[in-house]
Design a protein around this motif. Sequence first.
Motif: not given
Length: 246
Positions: A52-79
């Motif tokens: 709601g403030r300024g231009e939208p921010v690009e987000v990359l979501m990388l989702v790894q699914n295994t038998t025991n868990e789900t792991r997700t990486i969020y990449r937003i700029g340098t974060m």
Amino acid sequence: MKLRLILLLWVVTGVGRAENLTTNFNGAVILQRALAQRVMKDLSLKARLMTGRGEPVEVLMLVQNTTNETRTIYRIGTMELLVAQPVSGATRWFLKGTGELIGAGRSAKVAGSWFTYYELGVPFLHWPDVKAAGVDRFRGRDCYLVELTASGEPYKRVKAWFDHEFYGMVRAELYDENDGLVRRLSITSFKRLGEVWIPRGIDVGYVPANQALPSEEKSRLEIYDGNYDAKLPAEWFDEAKFSAPR
């Protein structure tokens, strides 16, 4: 083809026809069904975060699914944030250059939005105190309403709506220690990606203290593209890569 839903990081699958909607249901069973229906493929998703403030921010979501868990990486700029969601056990958060986030560190805002790291992990789906809270409709769909409570968490109580037919969580209201509603998560639309239906829009509304709804401020995560069955390298999701510098 069975309908499949993904909410934030969890992927669930529809498993045949649902039973008739009833107010006499077990909240823990509904939660178990939601968590048990994950698909086992990896996803790469592209999204825009609108604050709601300024231009939208690009987000990359990388989702790894295994038998025991789900792991997700969020990449937003340098974060870069890693969220680890075991099938059984507590959610954990790792911020690159900082290491594991605990306590209040989990409640930091994501890129200036009303999303926090905590909400991205939907850890309340693993809270042990669960009870049925009735049935309701959300965006024209019958839903089971489940209430979850916990101590020592950023929120005291959560009300969650689960689609009656596919058991995906489509809405949640989060309450503070004074039982005041402070945040609302909702899925506003879906789009198809390969064999799954993903949320095209996820809204979070922040309700300022001592203000009644609809006095709330909103941010939106809009997923616009992606790859189902991405076959992502396992080493990307190693939590050691997110440790603080020595």
